[in-house]
Design a protein around this motif. Sequence first.
Motif, PDB file in Angstrom:
ATOM      1  N   PRO A 136       0.826  -1.206   0.000  1.00 31.02           N
ATOM      2  CA  PRO A 136       0.000   0.000   0.000  1.00 31.02           C
ATOM      3  C   PRO A 136       0.860   1.256   0.000  1.00 31.02           C
ATOM      4  O   PRO A 136       2.009   1.234   0.449  1.00 31.02           O
ATOM      5  CB  PRO A 136      -0.784  -0.128   1.314  1.00 31.02           C
ATOM      6  N   PRO A 137       0.349   2.377  -0.511  1.00 31.95           N
ATOM      7  CA  PRO A 137       1.076   3.641  -0.407  1.00 31.95           C
ATOM      8  C   PRO A 137       1.328   3.988   1.060  1.00 31.95           C
ATOM      9  O   PRO A 137       0.484   3.728   1.917  1.00 31.95           O
ATOM     10  CB  PRO A 137       0.124   4.649  -1.061  1.00 31.95           C
ATOM     11  N   VAL A 138       2.489   4.583   1.333  1.00 33.91           N
ATOM     12  CA  VAL A 138       2.879   4.923   2.703  1.00 33.91           C
ATOM     13  C   VAL A 138       3.368   6.369   2.724  1.00 33.91           C
ATOM     14  O   VAL A 138       4.072   6.813   1.814  1.00 33.91           O
ATOM     15  CB  VAL A 138       3.998   3.992   3.213  1.00 33.91           C
ATOM     16  N   ILE A 139       2.986   7.115   3.769  1.00 36.88           N
ATOM     17  CA  ILE A 139       3.591   8.419   4.021  1.00 36.88           C
ATOM     18  C   ILE A 139       4.148   8.423   5.440  1.00 36.88           C
ATOM     19  O   ILE A 139       3.664   7.707   6.315  1.00 36.88           O
ATOM     20  CB  ILE A 139       2.605   9.584   3.821  1.00 36.88           C
ATOM     21  N   LEU A 140       5.180   9.230   5.643  1.00 38.63           N
ATOM     22  CA  LEU A 140       5.813   9.368   6.956  1.00 38.63           C
ATOM     23  C   LEU A 140       5.447  10.733   7.519  1.00 38.63           C
ATOM     24  O   LEU A 140       5.675  11.768   6.875  1.00 38.63           O
ATOM     25  CB  LEU A 140       7.330   9.224   6.832  1.00 38.63           C
ATOM     26  N   GLY A 158      14.075  13.126   9.336  1.00 36.72           N
ATOM     27  CA  GLY A 158      12.812  12.633   8.785  1.00 36.72           C
ATOM     28  C   GLY A 158      12.835  12.505   7.278  1.00 36.72           C
ATOM     29  O   GLY A 158      12.522  11.436   6.730  1.00 36.72           O
ATOM     30  N   PRO A 159      13.210  13.579   6.548  1.00 34.63           N
ATOM     31  CA  PRO A 159      13.281  13.463   5.090  1.00 34.63           C
ATOM     32  C   PRO A 159      14.265  12.404   4.608  1.00 34.63           C
ATOM     33  O   PRO A 159      14.011  11.725   3.600  1.00 34.63           O
ATOM     34  CB  PRO A 159      13.728  14.871   4.660  1.00 34.63           C
ATOM     35  N   ALA A 162      12.564   9.056   5.081  1.00 31.55           N
ATOM     36  CA  ALA A 162      11.503   8.908   4.089  1.00 31.55           C
ATOM     37  C   ALA A 162      12.084   8.570   2.718  1.00 31.55           C
ATOM     38  O   ALA A 162      11.531   7.746   1.982  1.00 31.55           O
ATOM     39  CB  ALA A 162      10.669  10.184   4.014  1.00 31.55           C
ATOM     40  N   GLY A 163      13.215   9.205   2.389  1.00 34.00           N
ATOM     41  CA  GLY A 163      13.860   8.887   1.117  1.00 34.00           C
ATOM     42  C   GLY A 163      14.342   7.452   1.069  1.00 34.00           C
ATOM     43  O   GLY A 163      14.229   6.775   0.039  1.00 34.00           O
ATOM     44  N   THR A 164      14.869   6.954   2.197  1.00 35.10           N
ATOM     45  CA  THR A 164      15.317   5.562   2.271  1.00 35.10           C
ATOM     46  C   THR A 164      14.147   4.595   2.119  1.00 35.10           C
ATOM     47  O   THR A 164      14.263   3.558   1.459  1.00 35.10           O
ATOM     48  CB  THR A 164      16.020   5.307   3.616  1.00 35.10           C
ATOM     49  N   PHE A 169       7.172  12.646   2.953  1.00 37.29           N
ATOM     50  CA  PHE A 169       7.415  13.048   4.339  1.00 37.29           C
ATOM     51  C   PHE A 169       6.744  14.380   4.630  1.00 37.29           C
ATOM     52  O   PHE A 169       6.761  15.302   3.800  1.00 37.29           O
ATOM     53  CB  PHE A 169       8.917  13.169   4.606  1.00 37.29           C
ATOM     54  N   TYR A 170       6.141  14.476   5.835  1.00 37.36           N
ATOM     55  CA  TYR A 170       5.534  15.726   6.292  1.00 37.36           C
ATOM     56  C   TYR A 170       5.856  15.907   7.771  1.00 37.36           C
ATOM     57  O   TYR A 170       5.713  14.971   8.553  1.00 37.36           O
ATOM     58  CB  TYR A 170       4.013  15.703   6.115  1.00 37.36           C
TER      59      TYR A 170
END
Length: 248
Positions: A136-140, A158-159, A162-164, A169-170
Amino acid sequence: MRLIQNMTTIAECTAPEYPVPNRAIKISVIGGSGVGKTALVVRFLTRRFIGDYERNAGNLYSREVQVDGEQVTIQVQDTPGAEMTDNGVNLPDHVTCSIQWADAVVLVYSVTDRRSFDLINQLHQLVVRTGAASMPPVILLANKADLVHLRRVDSQQGPVLAGTLGCSFYEVSASEDYSQVHGAFHRLCCQLAKQPAPASSSSHASPGATTEKRRSPLIPRPKSPNMQDLKRRFKQALSAKVRTVTSV
């Protein structure tokens, strides 16, 4: 907004009034204890911020909204907090069921809690394993950005994480900025709305019921002539009974 107290009763409890919405967008929010998952969900769906919540037992929040001109029901599954232990991650059973149920996952940590940040990578691995063929799509989401004096996670970490992980990322503050929280969830909803809708009624099934076909909770208004005739005869019988009682 509907608040549903038991994750196993989603199929029975989330049916809205008429008209039946076109589709449902299901989002699971997971993360460590005390990172503000419930505050984020309530902030997104109601604009309100409430500082104190009872310990989360796995509640479902549901609301009908317009996303890119389409009427949808957004179902956001809040989950009990995961914990880091000496033996690894202590994960409530509901979390895995929620990931299996969801169309997308929001991973949350608090910038004031280093352990909640360290937990994210293992939670993401759980999403990968649970999602299997259909990740599924994931956001951090980093919460409590307003608590600068208590920050324990650098703003650049955090960014990088998220890139890894390959996700958006927000960094937000549920207590101070509704627009940040809304923007993160709204972009995710727009992404999901562009995807083809599920072909079966399983899109409204309860977490934990992935192997058992459940009856759809969305019951359309009866339009059958037979049903209308039955209702008309019932009213006639009721009227006759009232006249009989009155005459006595």
